[in-house]
Design an enzyme around this catalytic site. Structure first.
Site, PDB file in Angstrom:
ATOM      1  N   ASN A 166      -8.645  45.909  17.950  1.00  0.00           N
ATOM      2  CA  ASN A 166      -9.454  46.171  19.054  1.00  0.00           C
ATOM      3  C   ASN A 166      -8.991  44.991  19.867  1.00  0.00           C
ATOM      4  O   ASN A 166      -9.300  45.931  21.009  1.00  0.00           O
ATOM      5  CB  ASN A 166      -9.473  44.216  18.120  1.00  0.00           C
ATOM      6  CG  ASN A 166      -8.427  43.197  18.266  1.00  0.00           C
ATOM      7  OD1 ASN A 166      -7.276  43.804  17.789  1.00  0.00           O
ATOM      8  ND2 ASN A 166      -8.664  41.824  18.401  1.00  0.00           N
ATOM      9  N   LYS A 189       2.176  52.905  12.739  1.00  0.00           N
ATOM     10  CA  LYS A 189       0.711  53.103  12.023  1.00  0.00           C
ATOM     11  C   LYS A 189      -0.512  52.089  12.965  1.00  0.00           C
ATOM     12  O   LYS A 189      -0.531  50.826  12.700  1.00  0.00           O
ATOM     13  CB  LYS A 189       0.555  52.655  11.073  1.00  0.00           C
ATOM     14  CG  LYS A 189       0.164  53.512   9.647  1.00  0.00           C
ATOM     15  CD  LYS A 189      -1.257  53.197   9.865  1.00  0.00           C
ATOM     16  CE  LYS A 189      -2.110  52.124   9.416  1.00  0.00           C
ATOM     17  NZ  LYS A 189      -3.826  52.505   9.777  1.00  0.00           N
ATOM     18  N   PRO A 190      -0.765  53.209  14.015  1.00  0.00           N
ATOM     19  CA  PRO A 190      -2.374  51.879  14.825  1.00  0.00           C
ATOM     20  C   PRO A 190      -3.000  52.776  13.601  1.00  0.00           C
ATOM     21  O   PRO A 190      -3.411  52.439  12.608  1.00  0.00           O
ATOM     22  CB  PRO A 190      -2.394  53.746  15.107  1.00  0.00           C
ATOM     23  CG  PRO A 190      -1.725  54.650  15.472  1.00  0.00           C
ATOM     24  CD  PRO A 190      -1.024  54.312  13.973  1.00  0.00           C
ATOM     25  N   SER A 241      -6.173  41.053  10.219  1.00  0.00           N
ATOM     26  CA  SER A 241      -6.500  40.066   9.344  1.00  0.00           C
ATOM     27  C   SER A 241      -5.953  39.907   8.489  1.00  0.00           C
ATOM     28  O   SER A 241      -4.479  39.527   7.931  1.00  0.00           O
ATOM     29  CB  SER A 241      -7.665  40.408   8.557  1.00  0.00           C
ATOM     30  OG  SER A 241      -6.993  42.104   7.735  1.00  0.00           O
ATOM     31  N   GLU A 262       0.711  38.278  12.711  1.00  0.00           N
ATOM     32  CA  GLU A 262      -0.401  37.928  13.470  1.00  0.00           C
ATOM     33  C   GLU A 262      -1.612  37.982  13.354  1.00  0.00           C
ATOM     34  O   GLU A 262      -1.982  38.815  13.220  1.00  0.00           O
ATOM     35  CB  GLU A 262       0.153  38.634  15.108  1.00  0.00           C
ATOM     36  CG  GLU A 262       1.494  38.418  15.713  1.00  0.00           C
ATOM     37  CD  GLU A 262       1.855  37.002  16.503  1.00  0.00           C
ATOM     38  OE1 GLU A 262       1.163  36.563  16.501  1.00  0.00           O
ATOM     39  OE2 GLU A 262       3.622  37.235  16.276  1.00  0.00           O
ATOM     40  N   CYS A 296      -8.656  38.407  19.024  1.00  0.00           N
ATOM     41  CA  CYS A 296      -7.722  37.097  17.789  1.00  0.00           C
ATOM     42  C   CYS A 296      -8.327  35.738  18.213  1.00  0.00           C
ATOM     43  O   CYS A 296      -8.101  34.958  17.197  1.00  0.00           O
ATOM     44  CB  CYS A 296      -6.658  37.683  17.392  1.00  0.00           C
ATOM     45  SG  CYS A 296      -5.280  38.193  18.713  1.00  0.00           S
ATOM     46  N   GLU A 394     -13.760  33.262  10.046  1.00  0.00           N
ATOM     47  CA  GLU A 394     -13.802  34.331  11.733  1.00  0.00           C
ATOM     48  C   GLU A 394     -14.871  35.498  11.654  1.00  0.00           C
ATOM     49  O   GLU A 394     -14.809  35.819  10.329  1.00  0.00           O
ATOM     50  CB  GLU A 394     -12.357  34.550  11.631  1.00  0.00           C
ATOM     51  CG  GLU A 394     -11.803  35.859  13.007  1.00  0.00           C
ATOM     52  CD  GLU A 394     -11.103  36.478  13.018  1.00  0.00           C
ATOM     53  OE1 GLU A 394     -10.084  36.949  12.159  1.00  0.00           O
ATOM     54  OE2 GLU A 394     -10.521  36.129  13.769  1.00  0.00           O
TER      55      GLU A 394
HETATM   56  P1  NAD Z   1      -6.564  44.786   9.137  1.00  0.00           P
HETATM   57  O1  NAD Z   1      -6.140  43.846   8.952  1.00  0.00           O
HETATM   58  O2  NAD Z   1      -7.767  45.141   8.304  1.00  0.00           O
HETATM   59  O3  NAD Z   1      -6.003  46.101   9.789  1.00  0.00           O
HETATM   60  C1  NAD Z   1      -5.193  45.798  10.614  1.00  0.00           C
HETATM   61  C2  NAD Z   1      -3.772  47.247  10.262  1.00  0.00           C
HETATM   62  O4  NAD Z   1      -3.377  46.737   8.812  1.00  0.00           O
HETATM   63  C3  NAD Z   1      -5.104  48.120  10.697  1.00  0.00           C
HETATM   64  O5  NAD Z   1      -3.774  49.299  10.585  1.00  0.00           O
HETATM   65  C4  NAD Z   1      -4.618  48.744   8.619  1.00  0.00           C
HETATM   66  O6  NAD Z   1      -5.175  50.111   8.375  1.00  0.00           O
HETATM   67  C5  NAD Z   1      -3.326  48.115   8.185  1.00  0.00           C
HETATM   68  N1  NAD Z   1      -3.928  47.857   7.117  1.00  0.00           N
HETATM   69  C6  NAD Z   1      -4.855  47.836   6.039  1.00  0.00           C
HETATM   70  N2  NAD Z   1      -4.968  46.948   4.396  1.00  0.00           N
HETATM   71  C7  NAD Z   1      -3.680  47.399   4.606  1.00  0.00           C
HETATM   72  C8  NAD Z   1      -2.507  47.018   3.398  1.00  0.00           C
HETATM   73  N3  NAD Z   1      -3.120  46.505   1.697  1.00  0.00           N
HETATM   74  N4  NAD Z   1      -1.319  47.652   3.854  1.00  0.00           N
HETATM   75  C9  NAD Z   1      -0.999  47.509   4.701  1.00  0.00           C
HETATM   76  N5  NAD Z   1      -1.469  47.421   5.931  1.00  0.00           N
HETATM   77  C10 NAD Z   1      -3.069  47.562   5.314  1.00  0.00           C
HETATM   78  O7  NAD Z   1      -7.320  43.827  10.519  1.00  0.00           O
HETATM   79  P2  NAD Z   1      -8.411  44.983  11.364  1.00  0.00           P
HETATM   80  O8  NAD Z   1      -9.892  44.516  11.252  1.00  0.00           O
HETATM   81  O9  NAD Z   1      -7.678  46.005  12.246  1.00  0.00           O
HETATM   82  O10 NAD Z   1      -8.301  43.589  12.587  1.00  0.00           O
HETATM   83  C11 NAD Z   1      -8.995  42.351  13.088  1.00  0.00           C
HETATM   84  C12 NAD Z   1      -8.053  41.457  12.485  1.00  0.00           C
HETATM   85  O11 NAD Z   1      -7.250  40.581  13.214  1.00  0.00           O
HETATM   86  C13 NAD Z   1      -8.878  39.780  13.106  1.00  0.00           C
HETATM   87  O12 NAD Z   1      -8.762  39.326  11.740  1.00  0.00           O
HETATM   88  C14 NAD Z   1      -8.278  39.528  14.134  1.00  0.00           C
HETATM   89  O13 NAD Z   1      -8.629  38.484  13.862  1.00  0.00           O
HETATM   90  C15 NAD Z   1      -6.243  39.813  13.742  1.00  0.00           C
HETATM   91  N6  NAD Z   1      -5.647  40.108  14.952  1.00  0.00           N
HETATM   92  C16 NAD Z   1      -4.731  39.418  15.168  1.00  0.00           C
HETATM   93  C17 NAD Z   1      -4.255  39.224  16.208  1.00  0.00           C
HETATM   94  C18 NAD Z   1      -3.058  38.080  16.315  1.00  0.00           C
HETATM   95  O14 NAD Z   1      -2.428  38.249  17.452  1.00  0.00           O
HETATM   96  N7  NAD Z   1      -3.047  37.093  15.642  1.00  0.00           N
HETATM   97  C19 NAD Z   1      -4.304  40.225  17.519  1.00  0.00           C
HETATM   98  C20 NAD Z   1      -5.533  41.346  17.305  1.00  0.00           C
HETATM   99  C21 NAD Z   1      -6.162  40.183  15.840  1.00  0.00           C
END
Ligand code: NAD
Length: 525
Positions: A166, A189-190, A241, A262, A296, A394
């Site tokens: 995001n 890992k983006p 997440s 986070e 977030c 959320e």
């Molecule tokens: P996500 O958790 O699906 O993915 C985040 C990252 O984790 C990606 O790089 C993904 O490839 C990786 N990932 C997925 N499964 C994994 C696993 N099993 N092991 C290791 N890595 C894995 O989140 P998203 O959909 O990319 O982002 C949205 C979420 O992020 C929302 O819930 C949002 O609130 C949260 N967020 C939090 C903050 C904060 O600072 N608190 C900031 C931005 C986004």
């Protein structure tokens, strides 16, 4: 072989060659599989990025590890020089970065601009503060005059960063900057959706003087690459997440690797009765619809004091209805696209579920495929029952539930009625009252009279989540100390008794009397 984009599918400042070059920066074998990267404005795949494997992760961490001590040995001055040059490069190349972020995420240019500003400010903040924050420091020894202690902040080694889509610049690189300044190397890992913003930024870091191997990037599937990364690195910084955060925490626990998480939020805004309504409407819109709600710390729950509810709600709904989304690579568009089809499906499902539970859709509540395939109209819900999905989970989209409250106490109770605790916003004409209310709200950061920027951009203050919103803090001293091992070196100048046989009667009496006296000497306490 990765497929490169057609020049015609790219914004004017980007070329197919850029993507070829960025693909070369990924740690992946020559015969790596490819993953399509989609432009949300059109829904079309514009490029393919290499898919790193667990073996590639092992290579990336080994290379980063080999580079780390040389980078650490350069010392603070040389490392801060790199960050200061990076600061200028990010600002100089901002238009290319903005094009790239818009291409990968479909966000509005103004939302992308916030990321550029944020990364520049984070670089400047840590470049000017880190030498003080991590300077070795003297602490009290066990006994005055007879012992001393010093604390040193050593780099942990290799920091693994797993980032979401995001805010692909801020959240991929913002945590890496203090990690690097502390003397660590980084493996990033983006998110699958946004590899190129991360790669373009790493290129700028290298141009600024960062040794190549000190920052490695692996791209591809999080579920495949996450465990091999956590098994090898010395610290994990995860943003994403709550569901994935729990998996990261479990794996980090198994490996006994420290981590910060986070995570998600369900953030409230409270509008007090003493607000200027026009200003409050503007601030609430910023709080709720920035980045199409995919932020977030953006708000999805709006509690409005009943004394101003009628006026505020009317103006708020009108203003939200006027937010016209667009796909221009230009400033002035208030709302961009959602990132993907799956994100659109999630938002649609939350709104349909709200309707099924009897909620009223005051405005929005529909896909805007006349603008682009994943656009969703900014939406205001009312009469949303507590058991509807959008009331407690959320949404991560431009959907906000608005309801009246009768008092500050009711607003606080409702604000805290959630599993999350990331951010809250209070809009009030009386800052002192707002500050008192803030003390009662369970959230890691609280913005008074601003949607969220005031909190996020306070780089000297810690930022993070309570409850299911995370563990640990970024920003400020906490944001860099987490990337260090604290080492305490204590020196004895001789104990007042024999350490093997213990004290004699007399020594025991003198020591006990000394301890009693000690408690009363303010200078020594
Ligand atoms: P996500 O958790 O699906 O993915 C985040 C990252 O984790 C990606 O790089 C993904 O490839 C990786 N990932 C997925 N499964 C994994 C696993 N099993 N092991 C290791 N890595 C894995 O989140 P998203 O959909 O990319 O982002 C949205 C979420 O992020 C929302 O819930 C949002 O609130 C949260 N967020 C939090 C903050 C904060 O600072 N608190 C900031 C931005 C986004």
């Amino acid at each position: 072989m990765p497929e490169l984009p057609d020049a015609g599918s790219l914004p004017a400042r980007l070329t197919p060659r850029d993507f070829d070059h960025w693909n070369d920066l990924v740690t992946a074998s020559d015969d790596a599989a490819d993953r399509e990267v989609v432009a949300p404005y059109t829904g079309d795949a514009f490029c393919t990025a290499p898919e790193s494997t667990p073996d590639d992760v092992a290579t990336a961490v080994a290379d980063a590890d080999a580079a780390q001590s040389r980078w650490a040995d350069r010392g603070f001055d040389a490392r801060t020089d790199v960050l200061e040059r990076f600061h200028d490069l990010v600002l100089d190349r901002r238009e290319e970065l903005l094009d790239l972020m818009q291409l990968e995420t479909g966000k509005a240019r103004g939302d992308a601009y916030e990321e550029v500003m944020d990364v520049a400010m984070t670089s400047r903040y840590y470049a000017t503060r880190v030498a003080d924050q991590l300077a070795s420091e003297r602490r009290r020894g066990a006994l005055p005059l007879l012992s001393t202690a010093r604390v040193h902040y050593d780099p942990v080694g290799v920091v693994g960063i797993i980032a979401p889509w995001n805010y692909p610049l801020t959240l991929a690189v913002g945590d890496a900057l203090p990690a690097l300044l502390a003397g660590n190397s980084v493996v990033l890992k983006p998110a699958e959706e946004t590899p190129y913003t991360a790669l373009a930024t790493v290129e700028l870091l290298r141009e600024a003087g960062l040794p190549h191997d000190a920052f490695q990037v692996v791209t591809g599937d999080g579920a495949t690459l996450g465990d091999p990364l956590i098994e090898r690195v010395d610290y994990v910084s995860f943003t994403g997440s709550t569901a994935v955060g729990r998996k990261i925490a479990a794996k980090a626990g198994e490996e006994l690797v420290d981590c910060s998480l986070e995570l998600g939020g369900k953030n409230p805004v409270y509008v007090r009765p003493d607000v200027d309504v026009d200003t409050a409407v503007d601030r609430a819109i910023g709080a709720c619809y920035t980045n199409a709600g995919q932020l977030c710390i953006s708000a999805e729950r709006l509690y409005v004091h009943e004394d101003v509810y009628d006026e505020f709600s009317r103006r708020f709904v009108d203003a939200v209805a006027d937010l016209e989304p667009g796909t221009e690579y230009a400033y002035g568009v208030p709302v961009g696209s959602l990132i993907s089809e799956s994100q659109l499906e999630r938002v649609e499902a939350h709104v349909e579920d709200a309707r099924d539970h009897g909620a009223t859709v005051e405005t929005g509540g529909r896909v805007r495929d006349d603008v682009g395939p994943y656009f969703y109209a900014p939406t205001v819900l009312t009469d949303l029952p507590r058991d509807a999905t959008a009331a407690c989970e959320e949404t991560f989209g431009p959907v906000v539930n608005m309801e009246p409250v009768a008092s500050d106490a009711e607003a606080v109770r409702k604000a805290n009625d959630t599993d999350y605790g990331l951010h809250a916003c209070i809009l009030s004409g009386d800052v002192d009252v707002a500050r008192a209310i803030a003390r009662d709200i369970d959230a890691g950061t609280i913005s008074i009279n601003d949607g969220y920027v005031t909190s996020w951009a306070a780089h000297d203050a810690p930022m993070g989540g309570m409850k299911d919103s995370g563990l640990g803090r970024r920003h400020g001293e906490d944001g860099v100390v987490r990337f260090t091992e604290k080492k305490a070196v204590s020196t004895s100048r001789g104990l007042p008794f024999d350490p093997v046989t213990g004290p004699t009667d007399l020594e025991a009496k003198v020591l006990a009397a000394g301890l009693k006296l000690w408690r009363h000497v303010p200078f020594l306490r």
